[in-house]
Every structure is written in C-alpha cells, then in structure tokens.
Write a protein that holds these residues in place. Structure first.
Motif: not given
Length: 357
Positions: A124-126, A14, A129-130
């Motif tokens: 999105y994660g902490p 990210s 992102s995927t």
C-alpha cells in the motif's frame, strides 16, 4: 540470472472494504469493545528491541545483496515477525537494483508442498495499492512460528500466549480508562450562589476568577462561615474543603498490570530482566540469553530465506558484546591448556564461527 517474478503488477485505488475494515477496528477500539494486545508496552518493548537488533546487524554478501537487504528492511522484518507472526517482502527489479518491498496483506494458495505455493501480495502507498501474483520464490517470507495445519501462516507470540496477552491488554486498558476520566477540584459554596449567574452581584465572581488564574499559587479566601451575609444558617457545615475528582486505580489493578508485563515479555523470547529493574549483572545475562536464544536463531532463519530467494550468500553479523567474551576466553584458555588445537578451541569456545555457522 533468471528471476522468477511476474513482470506486470496490478494497480488499484486504496479504499473500499479495506478502509471500512480499518474504520470499524478504530471504532471498536474507541468504544472499548476490543482490547488489542499488540498495543501494550510489553509487545512494543519486545518488537522494538528485536527490530533495532536486526537493524544493527551488518549484512555480508555481494554489493547488490547489501543494497537490497537494507537496515530498513531488516528492522521491518524484526518488528513484523514478533507483532504479527510473519513478514513478507516482494522481490522487484528497479533498473539494475533488487528491491525488497514490504507487503501488508497476502494470501497463499497451493498444496502441502511449498514448491507449489503461490501468493497474492499487496503493498500500500498513500493513494494506491499494488498487487502481485507470484510464486513462493518471488517473495521473502519469514515467520515466528506456525502450526502444522497452517504452515503458510505465521503465528505471533502474543497469539500463542493469547490468554496472557489478553490479561495484560485488559489490565492496561482498565488503567488507561481509569486515568482517562475527568480530573477536577470540587469546591462547595452556599446554596443559591449559582456559578452560571451573571457576574453582577455575584460574591463568588472574584473568587472564581482568582482560582482560574492561580496556576499553582496560594490564595487567601474569605471564610464561608458567615454564609455570604446570610448568617450561620446559610453557611456550609464545613469551611472551604476542596475535594479532588480524578483517577483512583486500585493497588491490585496496578500490580496486575505490572505482573502481566513480565510474562508477556517472556512469551516473546525477551528476558524480563532486560526491561525490569535489575542490577547490571542480571541485565547483562538477560542480554546474553536474549541474543543467543532469540535474536540469533531468528537471524539464522532469515539468512536461510534470503539466501534461498536471492540465490546468493547472505550473512548477518552482530556485535559481540552479548556473547560473554570473558567467559568464552576463559573456556578457550582451558581448552588450549588441555591440548586442544587453537582453531578448534576458538570454534568450541564460540570465539570463531565454523564453516557451518
């Protein structure tokens, strides 16, 4: 069962343009150059109510369907379709379980035929992102509404009624700016008594300390008419006369913000009486109209999308309180008394769902 999902996602860190865009938006709002209608109380009241209504639904279907369509998923969909106009969840297999992963950004491609559509969706994660590139059959996509020119893009109610939404946002921001001003009590004192002077020899030092420690208590202060020993010539024209410095919004601005709250609610399909001061009868009627005119139609659209993408029957059942059971019972009684068959009367009165419901 064959799932039409591509197995290999893209993983990315990210940051970059996305982080810059977020920072720029925050700076614009802090600078007062952006009045965000989605940050108003009316939009949150409406989106929160729809989200909670969806979360309160009972999912009927196969066990794996009930596991996939969780309360968190339903609540997110309800909030997203009202706030941003659409909601997209990617279908993924985690072991023997199907998961619906919420995405915050996506891009569609294809012709006028939805069967040709593909989507590039990102979650999105902490820290990472995927991104997946999927056919339309690999995502659950629900919209509030869309235009013929952009059937792939959902339009939120505050975008359809953007003039009303802007009115409410500007009025509330003006009140917020007004209330965010400095608040103080101003006291006059004789010329030459500088509050920044050393406390030694300052006749106001004790008074300033007492005021700072007052915390709402009454204080007895010496009259200023003696001019602090300088006589009448050094005394202020008036004795102690504190003046308040703080928010002073006009009555017109307050009324404007209150009035803008109601049509913004109406634009979201939420009867204003649901949140405005009203008697019990008006609020019950508001709940009934909101449930029948907003919650159920959106829930039926979601059911259809879930059934199409999960390839399994899905039903969302809600509490019957908003359905005006007393009035429906009276209608049922009159229908039966008129010779209508019991099952048909139940369906007609809305007390029993027919096979097409």
């Amino acid at each position: 069962m064959r799932w039409p999902w591509q197995p290999k996602p893209e993983a990315r860190q990210s940051g970059g343009d996305f982080s810059d865009a977020v920072v720029q938006l925050i700076e614009a709002q802090a600078a007062g150059s952006a009045a965000d209608s989605s940050s108003t109380a009316a939009v949150e009241a409406a989106s929160g109510a729809l989200s909670r209504a969806f979360m309160g639904a009972t999912v009927e279907g196969a066990p794996w369907v009930r596991s996939a369509v969780s309360r968190a998923v339903l609540g997110q969909i309800g909030r997203d379709i009202l706030r941003r106009g659409s909601s997209l969840h990617v279908l993924r297999l985690a072991g023997d379980r199907v998961k619906l992963i919420p995405c915050s950004s996506w891009h569609w491609e294809g012709s006028h035929d939805p069967a040709t559509w593909t989507v590039r969706a990102t979650a999105y994660g902490p820290s990472t992102s995927t991104t997946w590139n999927l056919p339309a059959t690999g995502v659950v996509f629900v919209t509030w509404g869309s235009t013929p020119g952009q059937p792939y893009a959902g339009t939120a109610p505050v975008d359809w009624a953007h003039t009303t939404a802007r009115l409410g946002a500007n009025a509330e921001r003006a009140l917020a700016d007004e209330s965010g001003g400095p608040v103080a009590q101003l006291l006059t004192y004789p010329e030459g008594q500088d509050s920044d002077d050393d406390d030694d020899g300052d006749p106001l030092a004790t008074l300033r300390a007492s005021i700072a420690a007052a915390k709402g208590k009454a204080l007895l202060m010496e009259s200023t008419q003696s001019g602090y020993g300088e006589g009448k010539a050094g005394a202020p024209a008036r004795d102690w006369s504190p003046a308040r410095l703080g928010p002073a919004p006009t009555e017109a601005l307050v009324k404007l913000a209150d009035q803008a709250f109601l049509p913004t609610l109406a634009a979201t399909g939420t009867p204003p009486d649901l949140f405005a001061p009203a008697d019990g009868t008006a609020q019950r009627e508001a709940i009934r109209r909101w449930h029948l005119g907003t919650v159920l139609p959106l829930a039926r659209a979601l059911e259809a999308e879930l059934e199409a993408k999960l390839a399994s029957p899905v039903k969302l059942r809600f509490d019957n309180y908003p359905m005006d059971l007393a009035g429906r019972a009276q209608a049922f009684q009159k229908l039966v008394a008129g010779g209508v068959a019991v099952n048909e009367a139940l369906v007609t009165a809305g007390l029993l769902a027919d096979d097409g419901d």
